[in-house]
Design a protein around this motif. Structure first.
Motif, short mmCIF file in Angstrom:
data_model
loop_
_atom_site.label_atom_id
_atom_site.label_comp_id
_atom_site.label_asym_id
_atom_site.label_seq_id
_atom_site.Cartn_x
_atom_site.Cartn_y
_atom_site.Cartn_z
N GLY A 47 -3.05 -0.17 -5.19
CA GLY A 47 -2.78 0.78 -6.28
C GLY A 47 -1.64 1.74 -5.94
O GLY A 47 -0.77 2.00 -6.77
N CYS A 48 -1.64 2.26 -4.71
CA CYS A 48 -0.55 3.15 -4.29
C CYS A 48 0.77 2.41 -4.25
O CYS A 48 1.80 2.93 -4.69
CB CYS A 48 -0.85 3.74 -2.92
N THR A 51 1.94 1.83 -7.88
CA THR A 51 2.34 3.08 -8.53
C THR A 51 3.66 3.61 -7.96
O THR A 51 4.55 4.00 -8.72
CB THR A 51 1.23 4.13 -8.39
N ALA A 55 7.23 3.95 -9.86
CA ALA A 55 7.94 5.24 -9.92
C ALA A 55 9.35 5.12 -9.34
O ALA A 55 10.30 5.70 -9.88
CB ALA A 55 7.15 6.31 -9.17
#
Length: 84
Positions: A47-48, A51, A55
């Protein structure tokens, strides 16, 4: 310029550690199994990574007046050699 973010980069691992630290605390105190803690760690890592990659892809590559933030043809300056 590199367009990808490695899952093993310090930014991704640091973000993952911060988000999964409650699970690590529970693991250290015997309130969570190793399997559950590892599963949570891997899910948060993915998930990190997703994300932060998203970004980084959405971040502007130039200022509003059109000047690139990082020139495409930039190379590291040569390292001066010290005499022996």
């Amino acid at each position: 310029m590199k367009d990808t973010l490695s899952p093993a980069s310090l930014l991704v691992l640091g973000c993952t550690f911060l988000l999964v630290s409650p699970s690590l605390w529970d693991l250290a105190h015997g309130e969570l199994s190793v399997h559950a803690a590892l599963t949570r760690y891997l899910v948060v890592l993915v998930g990190c990574w997703f994300t932060l990659s998203l970004a980084a892809g959405l971040a502007p590559r130039s200022t509003p007046d059109g000047v690139p933030l990082v020139p495409e043809d930039s190379a590291a300056p040569p390292v001066p050699q010290l005499p022996l």
